[in-house]
Design an enzyme around this catalytic site. Structure first.
Site, PDB file in Angstrom:
ATOM      1  N   GLY A  99       0.849  -1.196   0.000  1.00  0.00           N
ATOM      2  CA  GLY A  99       0.000   0.000   0.000  1.00  0.00           C
ATOM      3  C   GLY A  99       0.877   1.235   0.000  1.00  0.00           C
ATOM      4  N   GLY A 100       0.328   2.314   0.578  1.00  0.00           N
ATOM      5  CA  GLY A 100       1.070   3.574   0.605  1.00  0.00           C
ATOM      6  C   GLY A 100       2.375   3.465   1.364  1.00  0.00           C
TER       7      GLY A 100
ATOM      8  N   GLY B  20      25.402  10.747 -29.598  1.00  0.00           N
ATOM      9  CA  GLY B  20      24.833  11.431 -28.432  1.00  0.00           C
ATOM     10  C   GLY B  20      25.302  10.781 -27.149  1.00  0.00           C
ATOM     11  N   ALA B  21      25.498   9.469 -27.204  1.00  0.00           N
ATOM     12  CA  ALA B  21      25.940   8.761 -26.000  1.00  0.00           C
ATOM     13  C   ALA B  21      27.327   9.244 -25.576  1.00  0.00           C
ATOM     14  CB  ALA B  21      25.936   7.263 -26.248  1.00  0.00           C
TER      15      ALA B  21
HETATM   16  C1  HXC Z   1      -3.545  -3.856  12.446  1.00  0.00           C
HETATM   17  C2  HXC Z   1      -2.553  -5.776  11.749  1.00  0.00           C
HETATM   18  C3  HXC Z   1      -2.359  -5.221  10.476  1.00  0.00           C
HETATM   19  C4  HXC Z   1      -2.803  -3.888  10.236  1.00  0.00           C
HETATM   20  C5  HXC Z   1      -1.554  -7.194  10.468  1.00  0.00           C
HETATM   21  N1  HXC Z   1      -2.046  -7.006  11.685  1.00  0.00           N
HETATM   22  N2  HXC Z   1      -1.737  -6.121   9.689  1.00  0.00           N
HETATM   23  N3  HXC Z   1      -3.141  -5.097  12.727  1.00  0.00           N
HETATM   24  N4  HXC Z   1      -3.395  -3.243  11.266  1.00  0.00           N
HETATM   25  N5  HXC Z   1      -2.619  -3.295   9.074  1.00  0.00           N
HETATM   26  C6  HXC Z   1      -2.031  -7.947  12.790  1.00  0.00           C
HETATM   27  C7  HXC Z   1      -2.911  -9.148  12.595  1.00  0.00           C
HETATM   28  O1  HXC Z   1      -4.201  -8.879  13.023  1.00  0.00           O
HETATM   29  C8  HXC Z   1      -2.210 -10.183  13.478  1.00  0.00           C
HETATM   30  O2  HXC Z   1      -2.562  -9.935  14.826  1.00  0.00           O
HETATM   31  C9  HXC Z   1      -0.755  -9.837  13.334  1.00  0.00           C
HETATM   32  O3  HXC Z   1      -0.709  -8.492  12.871  1.00  0.00           O
HETATM   33  C10 HXC Z   1      -0.046 -10.684  12.340  1.00  0.00           C
HETATM   34  O4  HXC Z   1      -0.796 -10.701  11.138  1.00  0.00           O
HETATM   35  P1  HXC Z   1      -1.109 -12.053  10.356  1.00  0.00           P
HETATM   36  O5  HXC Z   1      -2.152 -11.741   9.384  1.00  0.00           O
HETATM   37  O6  HXC Z   1      -1.360 -13.160  11.346  1.00  0.00           O
HETATM   38  O7  HXC Z   1       0.293 -12.324   9.664  1.00  0.00           O
HETATM   39  P2  HXC Z   1       0.572 -12.919   8.212  1.00  0.00           P
HETATM   40  O8  HXC Z   1      -0.242 -14.138   7.991  1.00  0.00           O
HETATM   41  O9  HXC Z   1       2.051 -13.042   8.137  1.00  0.00           O
HETATM   42  O10 HXC Z   1       0.091 -11.816   7.176  1.00  0.00           O
HETATM   43  C11 HXC Z   1       0.731 -10.557   7.115  1.00  0.00           C
HETATM   44  C12 HXC Z   1      -0.085  -9.568   6.255  1.00  0.00           C
HETATM   45  C13 HXC Z   1      -1.557  -9.539   6.726  1.00  0.00           C
HETATM   46  C14 HXC Z   1      -0.024 -10.060   4.802  1.00  0.00           C
HETATM   47  C15 HXC Z   1       0.601  -8.218   6.330  1.00  0.00           C
HETATM   48  O11 HXC Z   1      -1.537  -9.325   8.123  1.00  0.00           O
HETATM   49  C16 HXC Z   1      -2.338  -8.441   6.089  1.00  0.00           C
HETATM   50  O12 HXC Z   1      -2.788  -8.583   4.946  1.00  0.00           O
HETATM   51  N6  HXC Z   1      -2.560  -7.368   6.832  1.00  0.00           N
HETATM   52  C17 HXC Z   1      -3.372  -6.253   6.383  1.00  0.00           C
HETATM   53  C18 HXC Z   1      -2.639  -5.474   5.346  1.00  0.00           C
HETATM   54  C19 HXC Z   1      -3.373  -4.199   4.956  1.00  0.00           C
HETATM   55  O13 HXC Z   1      -4.395  -4.294   4.283  1.00  0.00           O
HETATM   56  N7  HXC Z   1      -2.908  -3.067   5.477  1.00  0.00           N
HETATM   57  C20 HXC Z   1      -3.451  -1.792   5.187  1.00  0.00           C
HETATM   58  C21 HXC Z   1      -2.887  -1.409   3.856  1.00  0.00           C
HETATM   59  S1  HXC Z   1      -3.371   0.208   3.407  1.00  0.00           S
HETATM   60  P3  HXC Z   1      -2.556 -11.061  15.943  1.00  0.00           P
HETATM   61  O14 HXC Z   1      -3.123 -10.394  17.140  1.00  0.00           O
HETATM   62  O15 HXC Z   1      -3.379 -12.174  15.424  1.00  0.00           O
HETATM   63  O16 HXC Z   1      -1.132 -11.445  16.123  1.00  0.00           O
HETATM   64  C22 HXC Z   1      -2.142   1.098   3.911  1.00  0.00           C
HETATM   65  C23 HXC Z   1      -2.323   2.523   3.570  1.00  0.00           C
HETATM   66  C24 HXC Z   1      -1.121   3.295   3.847  1.00  0.00           C
HETATM   67  O17 HXC Z   1      -1.218   0.686   4.451  1.00  0.00           O
HETATM   68  C25 HXC Z   1      -1.275   4.596   3.147  1.00  0.00           C
HETATM   69  C26 HXC Z   1      -0.131   5.492   3.328  1.00  0.00           C
HETATM   70  C27 HXC Z   1      -0.248   6.656   2.408  1.00  0.00           C
END
Ligand code: HXC
Length: 519
Positions: free
Chosen positions: A171-172, A406-407
């Site tokens: 993502g971002g 040119g290079a």
């Molecule tokens: C809060 C999160 C989290 C998040 C993971 N966790 N991502 N908590 N916010 N973004 C937590 C899970 O709930 C879990 O908690 C622990 O972290 C580990 O995650 P798992 O899913 O068990 O790990 P894994 O299987 O290795 O998968 C990792 C992952 C997945 C692929 C990153 O967690 C995931 O898809 N997370 C969401 C990603 C996402 O959509 N993020 C937002 C993107 S938008 P527990 O308590 O069970 O240990 C964004 C915008 C930014 O980032 C913009 C900036 C301009």
């Protein structure tokens, strides 16, 4: 509580913070072949040098029952330490705490060390391993990211910024590393993308794995997002230590000079035969680089990307420099879109941080064809020209063989403020290669020659004539575009002396807000 109890409380709190998200999650982290945030810091920094900040910070969120889950340090370990005795600031995201996701306070911790690094004038290293925005915190997390982005932008060109990606970066969140100077990814355990495989499938219908979409190999060889790839985290952290060793602490310091036991006047006889007599026989320019630099040590950047140009760091008599070299071994060393972008970015890094640039030229020209023209080679080639022309650091150019069209102008020519331009006797500095030139100049005559053998003889004769007149370094030397023609085996010595001479070089660009490089 008496004072002993208070000290015990401090020790207990520290112990709790060091456990991050707890033993169970640490085990899961290890089972994926990953280190914890703190283990990574231990490997990266000089032993015992780490000073941690904000260990007691916790998030302030009360949504989704988050107030029940408090972890000291809030998913990121921040502070400073030393690498070979020189200060660096760093942050290391802790995947065991909410998946290393970025909350308002997590972001504030990163901003704090970035602000201090700017005041002190020291590099920032970010170790990324995060699920992105802390979903429960919504827009406050987005604001936190933007606070970091703005700091990345303002720090660019002031202090070196290096990103390691040792897990998810999606993502971002990708944009903070993208704004830094170098991105290192660990093979198979890291990925970077703006939108992941699921969203890609929904929006475009394309099915693609995480690794293929944003893994280290893809970014190192195709997108060019990753400058460096490491087999594992330990190797990656040691590579960052090495990378830092070539850089000054900030833009007003010179790069660190180290003791050198490699004689500066070491003659490399093999270089006198480095260029094959057969113009169609390629050679590896990296053999030339290894032969001339201190202790044959070359730290290559973007090794797998745009391999027709080679860039990286090395030292001459202990002085760090950036090296840019056309690679005849790959696509004859031609300049194309990717090579131009790769080298332009590298040249600009060197210029930001007072690293002299040594350019080794063997370039047949720009790559022709609709793919290049439609892809905007005009603008991309101009980026490299702009970068060289704008750079005020010492610029030393050695033309090994071809330098056409040119290079020739682009590759740190005299007229782009090249300070010292040498050529080997094998150099061919001309508007184009002999064959192309003859076809254009003698086109009419050729059409009138019917007999095949007669025509071949004619072309050979003309080629010889053209080569004698233009395909050599002396025509350019006659005009002073080349300062001297040097014996290849002396190259190391001549470069060292040029660097010593240019150490006090001062050059400036006209005052302006900033230039408008053709992006
Ligand atoms: C809060 C999160 C989290 C998040 C993971 N966790 N991502 N908590 N916010 N973004 C937590 C899970 O709930 C879990 O908690 C622990 O972290 C580990 O995650 P798992 O899913 O068990 O790990 P894994 O299987 O290795 O998968 C990792 C992952 C997945 C692929 C990153 O967690 C995931 O898809 N997370 C969401 C990603 C996402 O959509 N993020 C937002 C993107 S938008 P527990 O308590 O069970 O240990 C964004 C915008 C930014 O980032 C913009 C900036 C301009």
């Amino acid at each position: 509580m008496n004072s002993q109890d208070k000290i015990k409380q401090l020790i207990d709190l520290r112990e709790r913070a060091r456990k991050g998200g707890g033993e169970k999650r640490i085990k899961v982290q290890h089972s994926k072949g990953k280190h914890t945030a703190r283990e990574r810091i231990q490997i990266l920094l000089d032993e015992g040098s780490f000073e941690e900040y904000d260990m007691f910070v916790t998030h302030r969120s009360h949504d989704f029952g988050l107030e029940q889950q408090q972890y000291l340090a809030d998913g990121v370990v921040t502070g400073h330490g030393t690498i070979d005795g020189r200060i660096v600031y760093l942050y290391s995201q802790d995947f065991t705490v909410f998946g290393g996701s970025l909350s308002e306070t997590h972001a504030a911790k990163i901003c704090k060390i970035m602000d201090q690094a700017m005041k002190v004038g020291a590099p920032v290293i970010g170790i990324n391993d995060s699920g992105g925005a802390r979903i429960q915190e919504g827009v406050r997390s987005l604001a936190g990211y933007a606070e970091i982005f703005e700091r990345n932008i303002l720090a660019s060109g002031v202090i070196p910024q290096i990103s390691a990606i040792f897990g998810p970066c999606a993502g971002g969140a990708v944009y903070s590393p993208a704004l830094t100077d170098f991105i290192l990814m660990s093979d198979q355990t890291s990925y970077m993308f703006v939108t992941g495989p699921k969203v890609t499938k929904t929006v475009t219908g394309e099915t693609i794995s995480t690794e293929a979409l944003g893994g280290a190999q893809m970014h190192a060889s195709r997108s060019g997002v990753a400058h460096l790839v490491a087999g594992d985290e330990e190797e990656g952290l040691l590579m960052i230590r090495k990378l830092i060793s070539y850089m000054p602490q900030n833009n007003v310091e010179d790069p660190p000079i180290t003791e050198c036991s490699d004689p500066i006047d070491r003659l490399e006889d093999s270089l006198n035969d480095a260029i094959p007599d057969n113009p169609n026989e390629p050679y590896d320019v990296k053999d030339v680089i290894f032969a001339i630099v201190d202790h044959n040590e070359f730290f290559e950047i973007h090794r797998q990307y745009a391999m027709n140009i080679v860039v990286g760091f090395a030292k001459f008599n202990g002085m760090p420099v950036g090296i840019v070299a056309n690679q005849p071994n790959h696509m004859a060393g031609v300049l194309d879109i990717e090579a131009s972008r790769k080298a332009a970015r590298f040249v600009r890094f060197c210029d930001c941080f007072n690293l002299p640039i040594v350019t080794l030229v063997d370039v047949p020209g720009f790559l022709p064809g609709s793919a290049q023209e439609h892809g905007g080679i005009i603008l991309h080639g101009a980026k490299l020209m702009f970068a060289y022309g704008e750079a005020t650091v010492p610029k030393i150019t050695i033309t090994l063989k071809k330098s056409y069209g040119g290079a020739h102008d682009v590759m740190s020519s005299k007229q782009l403020r090249g300070d010292i331009n040498y050529a080997w006797p094998t150099a061919e500095i001309a508007v184009m290669g002999p064959k192309g030139a003859i076809e254009i100049l003698e086109g009419k005559t050729l059409k009138t020659i019917q007999e095949r053998e007669e025509m071949l003889r004619f072309v050979q004769e003309k080629e010889k004539e053209y080569k004698e007149k233009f395909a050599n370094p002396y025509e350019a030397a006659r005009y002073g575009y080349i300062d001297d023609v040097i014996e290849p085996r002396n190259t190391r010595f001549r470069i060292v002396r040029a660097l010593q001479t240019l150490a006090s070089k001062k050059d400036m660009n006209p005052p302006k807000k900033h230039s408008n490089i053709p992006l």
